[in-house]
Enzyme design. Structure first.
Site, PDB file in Angstrom:
ATOM      1  N   ASP A 166      62.346  93.473 -20.819  1.00  0.00           N
ATOM      2  CA  ASP A 166      62.706  92.055 -20.630  1.00  0.00           C
ATOM      3  C   ASP A 166      63.594  91.872 -19.392  1.00  0.00           C
ATOM      4  O   ASP A 166      64.349  92.775 -19.023  1.00  0.00           O
ATOM      5  CB  ASP A 166      63.434  91.560 -21.894  1.00  0.00           C
ATOM      6  CG  ASP A 166      63.413  90.047 -21.998  1.00  0.00           C
ATOM      7  OD1 ASP A 166      62.706  89.383 -21.219  1.00  0.00           O
ATOM      8  OD2 ASP A 166      64.137  89.521 -22.879  1.00  0.00           O
ATOM      9  N   GLY A 167      63.495  90.693 -18.790  1.00  0.00           N
ATOM     10  CA  GLY A 167      64.387  90.340 -17.683  1.00  0.00           C
ATOM     11  C   GLY A 167      63.722  90.236 -16.316  1.00  0.00           C
ATOM     12  O   GLY A 167      64.425  90.051 -15.309  1.00  0.00           O
ATOM     13  N   HIS A 210      57.762  90.265 -12.152  1.00  0.00           N
ATOM     14  CA  HIS A 210      56.761  91.010 -12.928  1.00  0.00           C
ATOM     15  C   HIS A 210      56.203  92.171 -12.110  1.00  0.00           C
ATOM     16  O   HIS A 210      55.933  93.247 -12.630  1.00  0.00           O
ATOM     17  CB  HIS A 210      55.628  90.079 -13.369  1.00  0.00           C
ATOM     18  CG  HIS A 210      56.086  89.026 -14.337  1.00  0.00           C
ATOM     19  ND1 HIS A 210      56.886  89.316 -15.420  1.00  0.00           N
ATOM     20  CD2 HIS A 210      55.864  87.685 -14.386  1.00  0.00           C
ATOM     21  CE1 HIS A 210      57.136  88.204 -16.095  1.00  0.00           C
ATOM     22  NE2 HIS A 210      56.533  87.194 -15.485  1.00  0.00           N
ATOM     23  N   LEU A 268      51.963 113.094 -22.270  1.00  0.00           N
ATOM     24  CA  LEU A 268      52.663 111.928 -22.825  1.00  0.00           C
ATOM     25  C   LEU A 268      51.605 110.927 -23.258  1.00  0.00           C
ATOM     26  O   LEU A 268      50.565 110.817 -22.613  1.00  0.00           O
ATOM     27  CB  LEU A 268      53.542 111.288 -21.734  1.00  0.00           C
ATOM     28  CG  LEU A 268      54.223 109.964 -22.078  1.00  0.00           C
ATOM     29  CD1 LEU A 268      55.451 110.202 -22.973  1.00  0.00           C
ATOM     30  CD2 LEU A 268      54.684 109.217 -20.814  1.00  0.00           C
ATOM     31  N   ARG A 316      67.431  90.868 -29.730  1.00  0.00           N
ATOM     32  CA  ARG A 316      66.466  90.494 -30.777  1.00  0.00           C
ATOM     33  C   ARG A 316      65.210  91.332 -30.577  1.00  0.00           C
ATOM     34  O   ARG A 316      65.029  91.975 -29.551  1.00  0.00           O
ATOM     35  CB  ARG A 316      66.136  88.999 -30.719  1.00  0.00           C
ATOM     36  CG  ARG A 316      65.655  88.513 -29.364  1.00  0.00           C
ATOM     37  CD  ARG A 316      65.244  87.034 -29.407  1.00  0.00           C
ATOM     38  NE  ARG A 316      65.010  86.536 -28.069  1.00  0.00           N
ATOM     39  CZ  ARG A 316      65.921  85.905 -27.302  1.00  0.00           C
ATOM     40  NH1 ARG A 316      67.131  85.680 -27.782  1.00  0.00           N
ATOM     41  NH2 ARG A 316      65.634  85.501 -26.086  1.00  0.00           N
ATOM     42  N   LEU A 317      64.329  91.289 -31.600  1.00  0.00           N
ATOM     43  CA  LEU A 317      63.119  92.116 -31.562  1.00  0.00           C
ATOM     44  C   LEU A 317      61.892  91.362 -31.084  1.00  0.00           C
ATOM     45  O   LEU A 317      60.880  91.973 -30.722  1.00  0.00           O
ATOM     46  CB  LEU A 317      62.856  92.746 -32.940  1.00  0.00           C
ATOM     47  CG  LEU A 317      63.944  93.717 -33.424  1.00  0.00           C
ATOM     48  CD1 LEU A 317      63.583  94.288 -34.794  1.00  0.00           C
ATOM     49  CD2 LEU A 317      64.149  94.867 -32.430  1.00  0.00           C
ATOM     50  N   ARG A 348      64.468  86.689 -14.752  1.00  0.00           N
ATOM     51  CA  ARG A 348      65.848  86.534 -14.260  1.00  0.00           C
ATOM     52  C   ARG A 348      66.102  87.387 -13.020  1.00  0.00           C
ATOM     53  O   ARG A 348      66.814  86.984 -12.109  1.00  0.00           O
ATOM     54  CB  ARG A 348      66.847  86.889 -15.380  1.00  0.00           C
ATOM     55  CG  ARG A 348      67.065  85.727 -16.337  1.00  0.00           C
ATOM     56  CD  ARG A 348      67.680  86.179 -17.634  1.00  0.00           C
ATOM     57  NE  ARG A 348      66.689  86.858 -18.463  1.00  0.00           N
ATOM     58  CZ  ARG A 348      66.962  87.541 -19.559  1.00  0.00           C
ATOM     59  NH1 ARG A 348      68.223  87.681 -19.950  1.00  0.00           N
ATOM     60  NH2 ARG A 348      66.006  88.084 -20.269  1.00  0.00           N
ATOM     61  N   SER A 384      52.291  88.165 -28.419  1.00  0.00           N
ATOM     62  CA  SER A 384      51.359  87.119 -28.860  1.00  0.00           C
ATOM     63  C   SER A 384      51.981  85.740 -28.659  1.00  0.00           C
ATOM     64  O   SER A 384      51.287  84.729 -28.727  1.00  0.00           O
ATOM     65  CB  SER A 384      50.958  87.347 -30.320  1.00  0.00           C
ATOM     66  OG  SER A 384      52.093  87.545 -31.130  1.00  0.00           O
ATOM     67  N   TRP A 441      51.739  83.517 -24.655  1.00  0.00           N
ATOM     68  CA  TRP A 441      50.766  82.494 -24.239  1.00  0.00           C
ATOM     69  C   TRP A 441      51.441  81.145 -24.049  1.00  0.00           C
ATOM     70  O   TRP A 441      50.861  80.241 -23.465  1.00  0.00           O
ATOM     71  CB  TRP A 441      49.648  82.365 -25.283  1.00  0.00           C
ATOM     72  CG  TRP A 441      48.846  83.616 -25.448  1.00  0.00           C
ATOM     73  CD1 TRP A 441      48.906  84.486 -26.498  1.00  0.00           C
ATOM     74  CD2 TRP A 441      47.870  84.157 -24.541  1.00  0.00           C
ATOM     75  NE1 TRP A 441      48.029  85.543 -26.298  1.00  0.00           N
ATOM     76  CE2 TRP A 441      47.376  85.355 -25.100  1.00  0.00           C
ATOM     77  CE3 TRP A 441      47.357  83.745 -23.300  1.00  0.00           C
ATOM     78  CZ2 TRP A 441      46.408  86.154 -24.478  1.00  0.00           C
ATOM     79  CZ3 TRP A 441      46.386  84.533 -22.692  1.00  0.00           C
ATOM     80  CH2 TRP A 441      45.923  85.713 -23.269  1.00  0.00           C
ATOM     81  N   GLU A 477      66.650 103.921 -33.970  1.00  0.00           N
ATOM     82  CA  GLU A 477      67.944 103.610 -33.366  1.00  0.00           C
ATOM     83  C   GLU A 477      67.688 102.538 -32.309  1.00  0.00           C
ATOM     84  O   GLU A 477      66.717 102.626 -31.550  1.00  0.00           O
ATOM     85  CB  GLU A 477      68.545 104.858 -32.710  1.00  0.00           C
ATOM     86  CG  GLU A 477      68.926 105.948 -33.703  1.00  0.00           C
ATOM     87  CD  GLU A 477      70.006 105.503 -34.685  1.00  0.00           C
ATOM     88  OE1 GLU A 477      70.906 104.740 -34.270  1.00  0.00           O
ATOM     89  OE2 GLU A 477      69.940 105.904 -35.858  1.00  0.00           O
TER      90      GLU A 477
HETATM   91  C1  IPE Z   1      59.491  89.868 -25.277  1.00  0.00           C
HETATM   92  O1  IPE Z   1      60.136  89.224 -24.234  1.00  0.00           O
HETATM   93  C2  IPE Z   1      58.079  90.184 -24.893  1.00  0.00           C
HETATM   94  C3  IPE Z   1      57.913  91.177 -23.846  1.00  0.00           C
HETATM   95  C4  IPE Z   1      58.860  91.855 -23.267  1.00  0.00           C
HETATM   96  C5  IPE Z   1      56.544  91.415 -23.440  1.00  0.00           C
HETATM   97  P1  IPE Z   1      60.262  87.633 -24.206  1.00  0.00           P
HETATM   98  O2  IPE Z   1      61.048  87.311 -22.997  1.00  0.00           O
HETATM   99  O3  IPE Z   1      58.912  87.014 -24.325  1.00  0.00           O
HETATM  100  O4  IPE Z   1      61.078  87.343 -25.539  1.00  0.00           O
HETATM  101  P2  IPE Z   1      61.932  86.075 -25.973  1.00  0.00           P
HETATM  102  O5  IPE Z   1      61.037  84.875 -25.813  1.00  0.00           O
HETATM  103  O6  IPE Z   1      63.105  85.994 -25.049  1.00  0.00           O
HETATM  104  O7  IPE Z   1      62.318  86.349 -27.370  1.00  0.00           O
HETATM  105  C1  IPE Z   2      59.613  90.269 -19.502  1.00  0.00           C
HETATM  106  O1  IPE Z   2      60.335  89.529 -18.587  1.00  0.00           O
HETATM  107  C2  IPE Z   2      58.143  90.345 -19.158  1.00  0.00           C
HETATM  108  C3  IPE Z   2      57.267  89.606 -20.078  1.00  0.00           C
HETATM  109  C4  IPE Z   2      57.623  88.980 -21.141  1.00  0.00           C
HETATM  110  C5  IPE Z   2      55.857  89.598 -19.728  1.00  0.00           C
HETATM  111  P1  IPE Z   2      60.533  87.969 -18.744  1.00  0.00           P
HETATM  112  O2  IPE Z   2      59.431  87.285 -17.995  1.00  0.00           O
HETATM  113  O3  IPE Z   2      60.621  87.595 -20.176  1.00  0.00           O
HETATM  114  O4  IPE Z   2      61.919  87.748 -18.009  1.00  0.00           O
HETATM  115  P2  IPE Z   2      63.059  86.729 -18.402  1.00  0.00           P
HETATM  116  O5  IPE Z   2      63.406  86.961 -19.828  1.00  0.00           O
HETATM  117  O6  IPE Z   2      62.498  85.361 -18.180  1.00  0.00           O
HETATM  118  O7  IPE Z   2      64.168  87.060 -17.471  1.00  0.00           O
HETATM  119 MG    MG Z   3      62.216  87.382 -21.433  1.00  0.00          MG
END
Ligand code: IPE
Ligand code: IPE
Ligand code: MG
Length: 230
Positions: A10-11, A27, A121, A184-185, A14, A56, A59, A197
């Site tokens: 994630d991130g 990305h 791997l 969060r998950l 940002r 999922s 989208w 963990e």
């Molecule tokens: C979770 O990240 C999905 C992936 C990393 C592919 P999101 O950025 O979509 O999650 P939320 O919306 O912040 O929970």
């Molecule tokens: C995770 O990065 C990649 C995917 C969910 C595909 P984000 O696109 O969710 O990045 P943030 O959370 O907006 O920074």
């Molecule tokens: Mg995100």
């Protein structure tokens, strides 16, 4: 050493916003991090690395961003196939990647087939993955079998459900990492994470390098796993 590590990558958005770049640049940088993490996992002797690439729920993003992500997946599977072969990495998919269309799906399946014999791997990529849908699908299958009299409903246990999840052939999840500071998950490996963990780091996914991966492994090594015992 964990046998099975999963990452909620994630991130990316940002990371790009901070550089006044379009989200797709984040990305793209994130895709490079996948290769680094794969290398770090293989070097450390981890058996399975599972990465959440598209949920999922993703989208819900703009049509443009979804198209950019699909384009990157296509590019990545083409370009990285040679890396997977060279590094003896076996590719596996979980989720419902068919939703990305036949062209991408066929390319992905080809990469899976061409790397099936690799053993250094296993890289599991979660594409259009949702943990609740995965569990619901297992429940549906078991209910069908019970309705047809093929199994006794009382015999449905954790093992029966686990064996119908897409991760049934993988070792138990030991370590789950999420980058970018979110705690969060997000519908990822809910069942499988029962005794994993959890490591949450502020690092944005494109900045997550080998040192960050090894820091998460070191954190794992400091944890005392009890599995309900004492
Ligand atoms: C979770 O990240 C999905 C992936 C990393 C592919 P999101 O950025 O979509 O999650 P939320 O919306 O912040 O929970
Ligand atoms: C995770 O990065 C990649 C995917 C969910 C595909 P984000 O696109 O969710 O990045 P943030 O959370 O907006 O920074
Ligand atoms: Mg995100």
């Amino acid at each position: 050493m964990p046998r099975h590590v999963a990452i909620i990558m994630d991130g990316n958005g940002r990371w790009a916003e901070r550089r006044h770049l379009p989200r797709v640049a984040g990305h793209r940088a994130g895709a490079e991090s996948v290769r680094r993490a794969m290398q770090a996992a293989a070097d450390a002797g981890v058996e399975v690395l599972t990465v959440y690439a598209f949920s999922s729920e993703n989208w819900r993003r703009s049509e443009e961003e979804v198209a950019d992500l699909k384009g990157l997946m296509r590019y990545y599977v083409e370009r990285e196939l040679e890396t997977l072969k060279r590094e003896r990495v076996k590719l596996k998919l979980i989720g419902e990647p068919g939703a990305f269309g036949n062209d991408l799906y066929d390319r992905l399946q080809r990469a899976v087939a061409e790397t099936a014999a690799n053993d250094r791997l296993t890289l599991v990529v979660a594409l259009n993955y949702g943990s609740q849908a995965e569990i619901a699908s297992a429940a549906r299958e078991l209910a069908g079998k019970a309705a047809r009299g093929e199994i006794d409903p009382h015999a449905i246990d954790e093992q029966a459900i686990g064996s119908l999840l897409q991760t049934h052939d993988l070792p138990q999840l030991d370590l789950l990492i999420r980058t970018s500071g979110e705690v969060r998950l997000s519908n990822f490996l809910l069942w499988q994470a029962a005794y994993a963990e959890l490591v949450f780091t502020e690092t944005l996914w494109p900045d997550f390098d080998e040192a960050a991966f090894n820091a998460a492994l070191a954190e794992f090594a400091r944890r005392q796993r009890r599995f309900g015992g004492r």
